[in-house]
Design a protein around this motif. Structure first.
Motif, mmCIF file in Angstrom:
data_model
loop_
_atom_site.group_PDB
_atom_site.id
_atom_site.type_symbol
_atom_site.label_atom_id
_atom_site.label_comp_id
_atom_site.label_asym_id
_atom_site.label_seq_id
_atom_site.Cartn_x
_atom_site.Cartn_y
_atom_site.Cartn_z
ATOM 1 N N ASP A 78 54.853 17.310 19.031
ATOM 2 C CA ASP A 78 53.468 17.351 18.563
ATOM 3 C C ASP A 78 52.570 16.586 19.522
ATOM 4 O O ASP A 78 52.981 15.617 20.143
ATOM 5 N N ILE A 79 51.324 17.049 19.578
ATOM 6 C CA ILE A 79 50.313 16.252 20.253
ATOM 7 C C ILE A 79 49.860 15.209 19.238
ATOM 8 O O ILE A 79 49.454 15.544 18.127
ATOM 9 N N PRO A 108 44.757 11.252 18.392
ATOM 10 C CA PRO A 108 44.170 10.252 19.299
ATOM 11 C C PRO A 108 43.875 8.920 18.619
ATOM 12 O O PRO A 108 43.972 7.864 19.247
ATOM 13 N N ASP A 124 46.407 4.890 26.033
ATOM 14 C CA ASP A 124 45.406 5.816 26.554
ATOM 15 C C ASP A 124 46.156 6.868 27.353
ATOM 16 O O ASP A 124 46.426 6.686 28.541
ATOM 17 N N ALA A 125 46.514 7.963 26.685
ATOM 18 C CA ALA A 125 47.416 8.945 27.295
ATOM 19 C C ALA A 125 46.841 9.530 28.577
ATOM 20 O O ALA A 125 47.551 9.751 29.551
ATOM 21 N N ALA A 126 45.531 9.789 28.584
ATOM 22 C CA ALA A 126 44.929 10.477 29.721
ATOM 23 C C ALA A 126 44.922 9.620 30.981
ATOM 24 O O ALA A 126 44.688 10.128 32.077
ATOM 25 N N ASP A 140 53.014 12.606 27.475
ATOM 26 C CA ASP A 140 52.360 13.136 28.664
ATOM 27 C C ASP A 140 50.844 12.953 28.556
ATOM 28 O O ASP A 140 50.338 12.353 27.616
ATOM 29 N N ARG A 141 50.166 13.495 29.526
ATOM 30 C CA ARG A 141 48.722 13.278 29.640
ATOM 31 C C ARG A 141 47.930 13.743 28.436
ATOM 32 O O ARG A 141 46.871 13.185 28.133
ATOM 33 N N SER A 142 48.438 14.789 27.774
ATOM 34 C CA SER A 142 47.685 15.322 26.650
ATOM 35 C C SER A 142 48.020 14.605 25.347
ATOM 36 O O SER A 142 47.524 14.980 24.291
ATOM 37 N N GLY A 143 48.867 13.581 25.426
ATOM 38 C CA GLY A 143 49.228 12.861 24.216
ATOM 39 C C GLY A 143 50.360 13.522 23.458
ATOM 40 O O GLY A 143 50.566 13.274 22.271
ATOM 41 N N ARG A 144 51.095 14.394 24.137
ATOM 42 C CA ARG A 144 52.224 15.076 23.487
ATOM 43 C C ARG A 144 53.501 14.268 23.708
ATOM 44 O O ARG A 144 53.771 13.802 24.807
ATOM 45 N N ALA A 167 52.580 17.145 36.514
ATOM 46 C CA ALA A 167 51.237 16.584 36.229
ATOM 47 C C ALA A 167 50.240 16.903 37.310
ATOM 48 O O ALA A 167 50.584 16.914 38.463
#
Lengths: 144, 144
Positions: free
Chosen positions: B37-38, B41, B50-52, B115-119, B144
């Motif tokens: 799942d993502i 936030p 801060d995933a991004a 990962d970057r999208s918070g998944r 990435a």
């Protein structure tokens, strides 16, 4: 207090040998001696004879540990060991050999798992209890 | 004679149990074929993530008196030092009980690879080995 995590594993190895001898000989005095070691270690790890052996024989030959561990879980685990050993002694003395053997076998399993795989069942039990019954005082900091 | 039989039975059983435990503990497994799942936030913000900000964030849930947590802290710290694209965030599980439950975290240490999208892409329960951590993040760094 923080300790070298290899110490309890060394002690577990010695404990494994002692308890194996108890199973082979059925000797309740030997089990009682191990129970005493458990009790001393639970009270203060510095009082453990196996810990003394570790510090005297092993530490000079090893480098420093990669990290330290908190002493509370191993002390609790020694307390659990004491309980099993005490039950075992009572069993042997009362002629209930099956009880004596079973209690010794369970303690041996835990000591062996710790020595061979680094899995401290008593420590896991301590953490589990802490989760169910959080301490009334402030919890230890994250760097504990 | 009984003692010997019991001793062998205990050692055999404990060895099997220990080997099974060692296989599972610290193993980094992919959450699902297409990732998990993502995460919300707001949840990430509560955990201080801060995933991004980085291709990979390793979120390490720890607690007091937890020796494997110390190992995990060191291992992930070393990987993060080695690979600048990997961020390391440590979360005190006891201060975030609701989020911990929402994430189905059963014990400490638990590491979520995000990962970057918070998944949540991977997770490990128990202290992971350094080589396994590097192997787990490498594909994410390339993608990435």
């Amino acid at each position: 207090m923080d300790i070298d995590p290899r110490g309890p594993r060394f002690a577990a190895a010695v404990t494994t040998v002692v308890l194996a001898l108890v199973l082979l000989t059925g000797s309740w005095p030997l089990l009682a001696a191990q129970a005493l070691v458990f009790a001393l270690s639970a009270a203060n790890l510095r009082w453990s004879p196996y810990g003394w052996l570790y510090r005297t024989l092993a530490v000079p030959r090893l480098g420093p540990p990669a990290e330290l561990e908190p002493s509370a879980p191993p002390r609790f685990a020694q307390g659990v060991g004491f309980a099993f050993a005490a039950i075992g002694v009572v069993g042997y003395l009362a002629g209930a050999t099956a009880l004596g053997t079973t209690a010794t076998a369970l303690a041996l399993a835990a000591a062996f798992l710790n020595a061979a795989f680094g899995l401290c069942l008593g420590c896991e039990l301590y953490l589990w209890i802490r989760r169910i019954v959080p301490p009334r005082t402030t919890t230890a900091p994250i760097n504990d | 004679m009984t003692g010997l039989v019991v001793l062998l039975a205990v050692l055999t059983g404990a060895t099997i149990a220990g080997l099974l435990w060692r296989r599972r503990d610290g193993r980094i497994r992919a959450v699902a074929a297409d990732g998990g799942d993502i995460l919300d936030p707001a949840l990430l913000a509560r955990l201080g993530v801060d995933a991004a900000a980085a291709p990979v964030t390793m979120v390490h849930f720890s607690s007091a008196f937890c020796q494997p947590c110390r190992v995990t802290r060191r291992v992930i710290g070393e990987v993060a030092a080695l690979l600048p694209a990997v961020r390391h965030v440590e979360v005190d599980a006891e201060s975030h009980l609701d989020d911990v439950r929402a994430l189905r975290i059963m014990r400490t240490p638990t590491v979520l690879v995000i990962d970057r999208s918070g998944r949540v892409v991977k997770r490990a329960s128990g202290a992971p080995r350094k080589a396994d951590v590097v192997a787990a993040v490498a594909p994410l760094l390339v993608a990435a």
